[in-house]
Enzyme design. Sequence first.
Site, PDB file in Angstrom:
ATOM      1  CD  GLU A   1      -2.836  -1.438   0.270  1.00 52.97           C
ATOM      2  OE1 GLU A   1      -3.194  -0.439  -0.369  1.00 52.97           O
ATOM      3  OE2 GLU A   1      -3.259  -2.581   0.047  1.00 52.97           O
ATOM      4  CG  LEU A   2       2.294   3.076  -3.051  1.00 50.61           C
ATOM      5  CD1 LEU A   2       1.980   4.348  -3.838  1.00 50.61           C
ATOM      6  CD2 LEU A   2       3.544   2.447  -3.654  1.00 50.61           C
TER       7      LEU A   2
END
Lengths: 394, 422
Positions: free
Chosen positions: A146-147
């Site tokens: 999710e970065l």
Amino acid sequence: MRTICFYFQVHQPFRIKRYRFFDIGHDHYYFDEYANRTIMRKVAEKCYLPANQLFLDLINKYKGKFKISYSISGVALEQFELYAPDVLNSFKKLAETGNVEFIAETYAHSLSALKSEEEFKKQVEMQTALLKKHFNVEPVTFRNTELIYSDQIGEMVANMGYKVMLTEGAKHVLGWKSPNFMYCNSINPRLKVLLKNFTLSDDIAFRFSNRDWTEWPLTADKYVHWLNSIDKKEEVINLFMDYETFGEHQWAETGIFEFLKHLPKKVLSSSDYSFNTPSEVADELIPVSAIHVPHPISWADEERDLTAWLGNELQEEAFNKLYDLESKIKACTNEDIQKDWLKLQTSDHFYYLCTKWFSDGDVHKYFNPYSSPYEAFINFMNVLSDFIIRVENC
Amino acid sequence: MFGWEFPPHISGGLGTACYGLTRALAGFDVDMIFVVPKLFGGEDGSFMQLKEASNIEITKEKTDTEEFWEKLKYIEVGSSLIPYLDPEVYTKLFEHTILDHNEIKSKIFSEKFDFSGEYGTSLLEEVSRYAVVASVIAAGNDFDVVHAHDWLTYPAGIAAAEISKKPLVIHVHATEFDRSGENVNPNVFEIEKRGMLAANTVITVSNLTRDKVVNRYGIDPNKVITVHNGVDFGTGDFPDIQRGVKEKVVTFLGRITFQKGPEYFVEAAYKVLQKDPNVRFVMAGSGDMMYRMIRRVAALKIADKFHFTGFLKGDDVLKMFALSDVYVMPSVSEPFGISPLEAMRSNVPVIISKQSGVAEVLKHAVKLDFWDVDAMADAIYGLINYEGLTKMFKNLGKKEVENIKWDNAAFKVKNIYESLIQ
């Protein structure tokens, strides 16, 4: 010369079946094979297969001028092997073109970077081993689940030998700065950091089919016009999005595939942008400065923080109870336990427990198989309780 | 007899109680017509005449099982009366239903309720509509006594009694004070009071409830009679369950609402777990406080030892008892409370609050104040660790509970009927 950097996230969790209190101690199979298979097949037909074909055609057509990159979670690769070998083959074909970069991430699409360096490293090694096996590549670019990124996580990734990492161009981190430059990690400047341009990314990923949006309908012409109006000094436009955007979140009927088909032609003919992969960008550009991220950021929700996964007491409890097992798991050689340990760490299980229903409730609901976070919690904790018994008997 | 639910479609103890009572009354040769708001199918009507009245004029009988209905006529009224709801919740729920199933609803009900036009949208409207239906049923059937169970059916009981000029018995299984504490809904209170005033006899399920009827509603104590509930275990055998967990299991089983005191169980669980990790707690049931309880359990960091099952039906209840080592009923206010008896029958020692009616009939149970979390934790710890104590409670408890029969209750109720007819 300016560049566009496409990166697509490919991920499918192993969804958990309905698991009741009565099953604890008896039933050690936790996953909903039917749901996982049908969802994988559905997404394969609607997204993975047509999108892969489209990108393969574009890459062949523009002979090295159109490039993209993928991050595929280990659990997604595992499910391709189980339920969608055709999808895996189409990714292999893309890999053979040499114009597709594959990015390293954690095997389980997990939040382990926040909890345990050892577990994190192990999972990254597992995922990169799969990339090697299927696509014969050794990634130099990293992106975390999710970065999620912070200075510490970046440092850890740098120490693992990666040269560039992707994350969100979060407003509260950038301030007046632009995401359209390359930055570097503030602890270890050898790690380059590419930041997602969330406006231009979300125009495609979230707003494309929204008829209430003043810019609807979005065409390749319009999009390239926007790209051209960006200050000439800015160097890289990072368009990061879920791969399922194409055909799944934005259905084929919305014209998303047509848009993609025309975008490269328009970009190459009427702008000074080129297409590059993250590692190429990292080689070509010079970081303009270090980016300071003392607290973890992510690409989720308006807050761009961790609260989608670790924002309430249910999530904290489930997360901590799971990772309390880490040292015991390490000592355990049972293969099934090791496999389940990975699958239970997938961040989606914690996402289902989110109680923020206000600003981003719609997105959360879309991805949630449970009718309420409480129901999800009961189910996950029942599974975890059984898993704890198994780990303790190991 | 007017009720609002009947096994197997029950959401609480009332359906079970009506079933037990009517069955036992049938054994004493009492003929009954049982009217409920809605029939789902599968109800056991073998000992009585069941009738369905989704339409007030045409009582649609279930022809396939008609031959078994001898003692009791079962009448269903197409109504969405749902037990244990307050009017506000009902409105919310109903609005929701309309949004979701508008088409289906209008289809189902338009045929059946020509007489009243629109289907009632508020609970209180429904209650009055049920009363209208009741008066029509009363006019079209022959009987000697009207017997109404709990407030939703009191207006129906009053109407039926007035039309037929027959005596009225009001059966108080719970009062508004039990359901809502001191925040009583004045409309509900009013309906309850009117029912009790109109009744020739008020039956309460415990002395605790009798005190409330007399003191809170100002009812003449001479016409308020306590008839303790019985317990009917059916013929089902104990399920043979293989235990999945090695720890002792302590169970709360009931609606997770204010009335049942679930938060005291959670706090006691936390205290026990600090001393003894070899125990698991289960909260079985659902209700408006469930989410709060889940958050509390998570915040106390005991969610790996404290489990929720959601609402349990039929066999799962017996299964749950079979898995339990201790049963706790920490009710803040429990007019009677049948579930501890079911637990004892399954050889599970019980801890019950002194604020429950069942405490009046049980000797072999730990009784404590619902708010005394320390005492509760103490008792739980004792029952899971001291074998001798547990054995005693198990043996004596089982014997005791097997003598609490619906026949006793039905005998008393029949006497009340007879005194009213003469």
